[in-house]
Design an enzyme around this catalytic site. Structure first.
Site, PDB file in Angstrom:
ATOM      1  N   ARG A  55     -79.724   1.521   2.300  1.00 39.81           N
ATOM      2  CA  ARG A  55     -78.652   0.566   2.584  1.00 39.81           C
ATOM      3  C   ARG A  55     -77.327   0.909   1.910  1.00 39.81           C
ATOM      4  O   ARG A  55     -76.281   0.938   2.557  1.00 39.81           O
ATOM      5  CB  ARG A  55     -79.038  -0.849   2.097  1.00 39.81           C
ATOM      6  CG  ARG A  55     -79.840  -1.632   3.062  1.00 39.81           C
ATOM      7  CD  ARG A  55     -80.803  -2.518   2.319  1.00 39.81           C
ATOM      8  NE  ARG A  55     -81.755  -1.656   1.650  1.00 39.81           N
ATOM      9  CZ  ARG A  55     -82.839  -1.170   2.253  1.00 39.81           C
ATOM     10  NH1 ARG A  55     -83.102  -1.496   3.482  1.00 39.81           N
ATOM     11  NH2 ARG A  55     -83.663  -0.340   1.637  1.00 39.81           N
ATOM     12  N   THR A  56     -77.359   1.154   0.614  1.00 40.08           N
ATOM     13  CA  THR A  56     -76.094   1.328  -0.110  1.00 40.08           C
ATOM     14  C   THR A  56     -75.364   2.552   0.427  1.00 40.08           C
ATOM     15  O   THR A  56     -74.183   2.500   0.757  1.00 40.08           O
ATOM     16  CB  THR A  56     -76.371   1.471  -1.622  1.00 40.08           C
ATOM     17  OG1 THR A  56     -77.231   0.409  -2.013  1.00 40.08           O
ATOM     18  CG2 THR A  56     -75.096   1.419  -2.420  1.00 40.08           C
ATOM     19  N   LYS A  84     -79.318  23.661 -10.727  1.00 39.31           N
ATOM     20  CA  LYS A  84     -79.008  24.812 -11.587  1.00 39.31           C
ATOM     21  C   LYS A  84     -78.644  24.354 -12.989  1.00 39.31           C
ATOM     22  O   LYS A  84     -78.250  25.161 -13.830  1.00 39.31           O
ATOM     23  CB  LYS A  84     -77.839  25.604 -10.989  1.00 39.31           C
ATOM     24  CG  LYS A  84     -78.102  26.146  -9.601  1.00 39.31           C
ATOM     25  CD  LYS A  84     -76.818  26.764  -9.037  1.00 39.31           C
ATOM     26  CE  LYS A  84     -76.929  26.955  -7.531  1.00 39.31           C
ATOM     27  NZ  LYS A  84     -75.612  27.168  -6.920  1.00 39.31           N
ATOM     28  N   ARG A 105     -74.787   6.778  -7.493  1.00 39.36           N
ATOM     29  CA  ARG A 105     -76.056   6.144  -7.918  1.00 39.36           C
ATOM     30  C   ARG A 105     -76.778   7.132  -8.815  1.00 39.36           C
ATOM     31  O   ARG A 105     -76.882   8.323  -8.488  1.00 39.36           O
ATOM     32  CB  ARG A 105     -76.929   5.786  -6.719  1.00 39.36           C
ATOM     33  CG  ARG A 105     -78.310   5.316  -7.180  1.00 39.36           C
ATOM     34  CD  ARG A 105     -79.136   4.712  -6.084  1.00 39.36           C
ATOM     35  NE  ARG A 105     -78.613   3.414  -5.677  1.00 39.36           N
ATOM     36  CZ  ARG A 105     -79.230   2.611  -4.814  1.00 39.36           C
ATOM     37  NH1 ARG A 105     -80.373   2.983  -4.269  1.00 39.36           N
ATOM     38  NH2 ARG A 105     -78.702   1.446  -4.486  1.00 39.36           N
ATOM     39  N   HIS A 133     -75.338  -3.056 -10.364  1.00 37.73           N
ATOM     40  CA  HIS A 133     -75.175  -2.658  -8.967  1.00 37.73           C
ATOM     41  C   HIS A 133     -74.126  -3.619  -8.391  1.00 37.73           C
ATOM     42  O   HIS A 133     -74.439  -4.523  -7.619  1.00 37.73           O
ATOM     43  CB  HIS A 133     -76.536  -2.808  -8.268  1.00 37.73           C
ATOM     44  CG  HIS A 133     -76.639  -2.190  -6.909  1.00 37.73           C
ATOM     45  ND1 HIS A 133     -75.559  -1.689  -6.220  1.00 37.73           N
ATOM     46  CD2 HIS A 133     -77.722  -1.998  -6.104  1.00 37.73           C
ATOM     47  CE1 HIS A 133     -75.974  -1.216  -5.055  1.00 37.73           C
ATOM     48  NE2 HIS A 133     -77.282  -1.393  -4.960  1.00 37.73           N
TER      49      HIS A 133
END
Ligand code: CP
Length: 310
Positions: A55-56, A84, A105, A133
């Site tokens: 969703r986000t 890396k 995120r 959030h």
């Protein structure tokens, strides 16, 4: 109103929240594809997702594209230079020279704050571990405002209140709306004391309940959350608590007829599928509201950095 980085809901004023929600309402026809708008033409949004999301990530992408902007996506960490050994600080330094804003995120609490120290463009926190959030909170508030009532509401927060960043963010924002907060969670997953204390200091009435049945009786909104397997250090501990709280048709018989059931999604087993067909179910509409709310957030973040957009 303008925004720079959006890292947490703790510092939002009511005036700021109300401005974002009012702008989000204006963008609803664009999100519903009833109107076209290209005010972010020429702007590029970058997506840095170090944890899974549906969703986000996709609603930010949709919001940007429907406003005429473009999106660049680091993709999965397995195909990026994170593999890396590149640090988050270096990744952010580089990407902020490619894009006009970054949505981040990350599994570590505080990652978005750290990234904001190295970025030359607005950072939008899309979830940092068990931290915050903020855009989820804005869309939750928008959903409550559009589908129930925000001022003076009684809300039950249920499920994983210990690790659930959506409830942590939401609690702080609700303190501006004279809310009464009922808490219902397994004993292992109670809301951290420091948050309860913060809420009490802000004058919020917080009540703990042993059962979901007792908590929801006088609620206008039930905000259910998933027990998050990924936040448990010990899988045995997860198995012990994962099935303890569930929204069922039987539970809804004893709540207010207009109580709304919300959930940030994804859900697993905590809402019985039959609940979807009832007028209480509000979680899919809630997910839709992510688009107009993120349109408003993007426009305000771009205005702060680059001048008038609207
Ligand atoms: N509500 C939410 O943050 O959903 P995603 O994890 O799918 O982005």
């Amino acid at each position: 109103m303008k925004l720079n980085h959006m890292l947490s809901t703790k510092d939002f004023s009511r005036k700021q929240i109300d401005s974002i929600l009012s702008l989000a309402e204006k963008f609803e026809p664009v999100a519903l594809r009833e109107k076209r708008c290209n005010i972010l033409d020429g702007k590029i949004l970058s997506l840095l997702f170090f944890e899974p999301s549906t969703r986000t990530k996709m609603s930010f992408e949709t919001a940007m594209l429907r406003l005429g902007g473009k999106v660049i996506d680091m993709g999965s960490i397995e195909t990026s230079s994170v593999m890396k050994g590149e640090s988050l600080a270096d990744t952010v330094r580089v990407v902020s020279s490619y894009a006009d804003s970054i949505v981040l995120r990350h599994p570590k609490e505080g990652a978005a704050f750290m990234a904001s120290e190295f970025s030359t463009v607005p950072i939008i926190n899309a979830g940092d571990g068990a931290g915050h959030h903020p855009t989820q909170t804005l869309l939750d508030l928008h959903t409550i405002r559009r589908e129930s009532k925000l001022d003076g509401l009684t809300i039950t927060l249920a499920g994983d209140l210990k690790y659930g960043r959506t409830v942590h963010s939401l609690c702080y924002a609700l303190s501006h709306y004279n809310a009464r907060i009922n808490l219902a969670s397994p004993p292992e997953l109670v809301l951290p004391d420091r948050i309860i204390q913060d809420l009490k200091n802000r004058g919020i009435k917080v009540t703990k309940f042993d059962t979901l049945e007792n908590a929801v009786k006088d609620s206008d909104v039930l905000y259910m959350t998933r027990i998050q397997r990924e936040r448990f250090p010990d899988p045995a501990e997860y198995n012990k608590v994962s099935k303890e709280m569930r929204v069922t048709l039987k539970l809804l018989e004893n709540c207010k007829p207009d109580m709304k059931v919300m959930h940030p999604l994804p859900r697993v087993d905590e809402i019985e599928p039959e609940v979807d067909k009832t007028p209480h179910a509000c979680y899919f509409k809630q997910a839709f509201y992510g688009i107009p709310v993120r349109m408003a957030v993007l426009v305000m973040a771009m205005e702060e950095k680059y001048g008038k957009v609207l």
